[in-house]
Design a protein around this motif. Structure first.
Motif, PDB file in Angstrom:
ATOM      1  N   ARG A 135       0.779  -1.047  -0.023  1.00  0.00           N
ATOM      2  CA  ARG A 135       0.149  -0.125  -0.014  1.00  0.00           C
ATOM      3  C   ARG A 135       0.905   1.276  -0.113  1.00  0.00           C
ATOM      4  O   ARG A 135       1.952   0.990   0.411  1.00  0.00           O
ATOM      5  CB  ARG A 135      -0.934   0.049   1.272  1.00  0.00           C
ATOM      6  N   PHE A 136       0.623   2.213  -0.875  1.00  0.00           N
ATOM      7  CA  PHE A 136       1.045   3.590  -1.069  1.00  0.00           C
ATOM      8  C   PHE A 136       0.127   4.599  -0.614  1.00  0.00           C
ATOM      9  O   PHE A 136      -0.922   4.698  -1.570  1.00  0.00           O
ATOM     10  CB  PHE A 136       1.775   3.797  -2.298  1.00  0.00           C
ATOM     11  N   GLU A 137       0.134   5.332   0.476  1.00  0.00           N
ATOM     12  CA  GLU A 137      -0.739   6.214   0.678  1.00  0.00           C
ATOM     13  C   GLU A 137      -2.207   5.699   0.764  1.00  0.00           C
ATOM     14  O   GLU A 137      -3.184   6.250   0.335  1.00  0.00           O
ATOM     15  CB  GLU A 137      -0.612   7.617  -0.067  1.00  0.00           C
ATOM     16  N   GLY A 138      -2.174   4.398   1.158  1.00  0.00           N
ATOM     17  CA  GLY A 138      -3.456   3.951   1.524  1.00  0.00           C
ATOM     18  C   GLY A 138      -4.145   3.283   0.270  1.00  0.00           C
ATOM     19  O   GLY A 138      -5.203   2.479   0.146  1.00  0.00           O
ATOM     20  N   ILE A 139      -3.360   3.351  -0.938  1.00  0.00           N
ATOM     21  CA  ILE A 139      -3.746   2.789  -2.169  1.00  0.00           C
ATOM     22  C   ILE A 139      -2.968   1.447  -2.464  1.00  0.00           C
ATOM     23  O   ILE A 139      -1.897   1.273  -2.250  1.00  0.00           O
ATOM     24  CB  ILE A 139      -3.389   3.703  -3.596  1.00  0.00           C
ATOM     25  N   ALA A 140      -3.995   0.391  -2.809  1.00  0.00           N
ATOM     26  CA  ALA A 140      -3.250  -0.983  -3.087  1.00  0.00           C
ATOM     27  C   ALA A 140      -2.381  -0.783  -4.442  1.00  0.00           C
ATOM     28  O   ALA A 140      -2.697  -0.224  -5.190  1.00  0.00           O
ATOM     29  CB  ALA A 140      -4.324  -2.079  -3.323  1.00  0.00           C
ATOM     30  N   VAL A 141      -1.037  -1.304  -4.391  1.00  0.00           N
ATOM     31  CA  VAL A 141      -0.244  -1.337  -5.503  1.00  0.00           C
ATOM     32  C   VAL A 141       0.613  -2.593  -5.586  1.00  0.00           C
ATOM     33  O   VAL A 141       0.513  -3.534  -4.403  1.00  0.00           O
ATOM     34  CB  VAL A 141       0.839  -0.240  -5.287  1.00  0.00           C
ATOM     35  N   ASN A 142       1.244  -2.780  -6.473  1.00  0.00           N
ATOM     36  CA  ASN A 142       2.155  -3.936  -6.705  1.00  0.00           C
ATOM     37  C   ASN A 142       3.476  -3.404  -6.859  1.00  0.00           C
ATOM     38  O   ASN A 142       3.763  -2.534  -7.809  1.00  0.00           O
ATOM     39  CB  ASN A 142       1.813  -4.911  -7.998  1.00  0.00           C
ATOM     40  N   HIS A 143       4.392  -3.398  -5.996  1.00  0.00           N
ATOM     41  CA  HIS A 143       5.911  -3.070  -5.760  1.00  0.00           C
ATOM     42  C   HIS A 143       6.680  -4.072  -6.649  1.00  0.00           C
ATOM     43  O   HIS A 143       6.606  -5.353  -6.277  1.00  0.00           O
ATOM     44  CB  HIS A 143       6.227  -2.807  -4.554  1.00  0.00           C
ATOM     45  N   CYS A 144       7.547  -3.599  -7.496  1.00  0.00           N
ATOM     46  CA  CYS A 144       8.474  -4.344  -8.285  1.00  0.00           C
ATOM     47  C   CYS A 144       9.872  -4.299  -7.706  1.00  0.00           C
ATOM     48  O   CYS A 144      10.670  -3.484  -8.067  1.00  0.00           O
ATOM     49  CB  CYS A 144       8.405  -4.096  -9.445  1.00  0.00           C
ATOM     50  N   PRO A 145      10.209  -4.912  -6.642  1.00  0.00           N
ATOM     51  CA  PRO A 145      11.561  -4.841  -6.102  1.00  0.00           C
ATOM     52  C   PRO A 145      13.028  -5.492  -6.931  1.00  0.00           C
ATOM     53  O   PRO A 145      13.748  -4.908  -6.808  1.00  0.00           O
ATOM     54  CB  PRO A 145      11.799  -5.506  -4.719  1.00  0.00           C
ATOM     55  N   LEU A 146      12.362  -6.459  -7.816  1.00  0.00           N
ATOM     56  CA  LEU A 146      13.680  -7.076  -8.790  1.00  0.00           C
ATOM     57  C   LEU A 146      13.044  -7.299  -9.762  1.00  0.00           C
ATOM     58  O   LEU A 146      12.035  -7.794  -9.963  1.00  0.00           O
ATOM     59  CB  LEU A 146      13.908  -8.428  -7.767  1.00  0.00           C
ATOM     60  N   ILE A 147      13.892  -6.761 -10.893  1.00  0.00           N
ATOM     61  CA  ILE A 147      13.622  -7.293 -12.427  1.00  0.00           C
ATOM     62  C   ILE A 147      14.648  -7.372 -13.064  1.00  0.00           C
ATOM     63  O   ILE A 147      15.723  -6.522 -13.111  1.00  0.00           O
ATOM     64  CB  ILE A 147      12.676  -6.064 -12.746  1.00  0.00           C
ATOM     65  N   PHE A 148      14.729  -8.651 -13.711  1.00  0.00           N
ATOM     66  CA  PHE A 148      15.850  -9.122 -14.621  1.00  0.00           C
ATOM     67  C   PHE A 148      15.467  -9.046 -16.247  1.00  0.00           C
ATOM     68  O   PHE A 148      14.567  -9.692 -16.164  1.00  0.00           O
ATOM     69  CB  PHE A 148      16.638 -10.471 -14.240  1.00  0.00           C
ATOM     70  N   VAL A 149      16.557  -8.806 -16.996  1.00  0.00           N
ATOM     71  CA  VAL A 149      16.123  -8.679 -18.589  1.00  0.00           C
ATOM     72  C   VAL A 149      17.623  -9.194 -19.168  1.00  0.00           C
ATOM     73  O   VAL A 149      18.581  -8.982 -18.437  1.00  0.00           O
ATOM     74  CB  VAL A 149      15.545  -7.438 -19.099  1.00  0.00           C
ATOM     75  N   ASP A 150      17.449  -9.658 -20.191  1.00  0.00           N
ATOM     76  CA  ASP A 150      18.593 -10.331 -20.790  1.00  0.00           C
ATOM     77  C   ASP A 150      19.223  -9.380 -22.060  1.00  0.00           C
ATOM     78  O   ASP A 150      19.942  -9.888 -22.968  1.00  0.00           O
ATOM     79  CB  ASP A 150      18.514 -11.617 -21.354  1.00  0.00           C
ATOM     80  N   ARG A 151      18.744  -8.373 -22.417  1.00  0.00           N
ATOM     81  CA  ARG A 151      19.129  -7.523 -23.301  1.00  0.00           C
ATOM     82  C   ARG A 151      19.280  -5.785 -22.856  1.00  0.00           C
ATOM     83  O   ARG A 151      18.327  -5.332 -22.312  1.00  0.00           O
ATOM     84  CB  ARG A 151      18.131  -7.256 -24.499  1.00  0.00           C
ATOM     85  N   ASP A 152      20.309  -5.297 -23.511  1.00  0.00           N
ATOM     86  CA  ASP A 152      20.539  -3.942 -22.821  1.00  0.00           C
ATOM     87  C   ASP A 152      19.492  -2.901 -23.574  1.00  0.00           C
ATOM     88  O   ASP A 152      19.057  -2.053 -22.718  1.00  0.00           O
ATOM     89  CB  ASP A 152      21.772  -3.314 -23.141  1.00  0.00           C
TER      90      ASP A 152
END
Length: 129
Positions: free
Chosen positions: A93-110
């Motif tokens: 939750r951010f300021e009372g609003i439901a959110v999905n936080h993305c702490p980790l994200i990996f990709v294989d192309r620059d």
């Protein structure tokens, strides 16, 4: 004058690591829903965000095989427009609003990293099966 949407800027503007939006993303994907220790989720959240007490540590792990299009060049330069990605989403939750936080994200192309940074995602280069 130097041209381009992203670095490197050149006289013709053709060397940028990523082309300007709009971008479109079809993919094959799999998502795994799981529950984590709420204290572990809280440790991943930035200041101002709190775990969603109602979710009890609910998270999602996504793996995607992307084909994106940005400048109608995906047929002439397919390696630039195909990549794999893996990320975690934690319910919060951010300021009372439901959110999905993305702490980790990996990709294989620059090029995918550059687009992610432009979109505000902290992507890192990794090997994604």
């Amino acid at each position: 004058m130097l041209k381009g949407f992203a670095v490197p800027l050149t006289l013709q503007g053709d060397s940028a690591i990523t082309r300007p939006p709009s971008w479109h993303y079809p993919s094959d994907c799999i998502a795994v829903e799981y529950w984590s220790d709420p204290a572990a989720v809280e440790a991943l959240l930035p200041p101002g965000m709190v775990p969603d007490a109602g979710s009890n540590g609910r998270c999602l792990f996504w793996c995607l095989d992307w084909q994106f299009t940005g400048s109608n060049e995906e047929l002439t330069d397919p390696a630039r427009y195909q990549y794999r990605e893996a990320f975690i989403l934690a319910e919060a939750r951010f300021e009372g609003i439901a959110v999905n936080h993305c702490p980790l994200i990996f990709v294989d192309r620059d090029a995918a990293i550059a687009r992610g940074w432009i979109q505000g995602l902290a992507m890192v280069l990794g090997s994604v099966p």
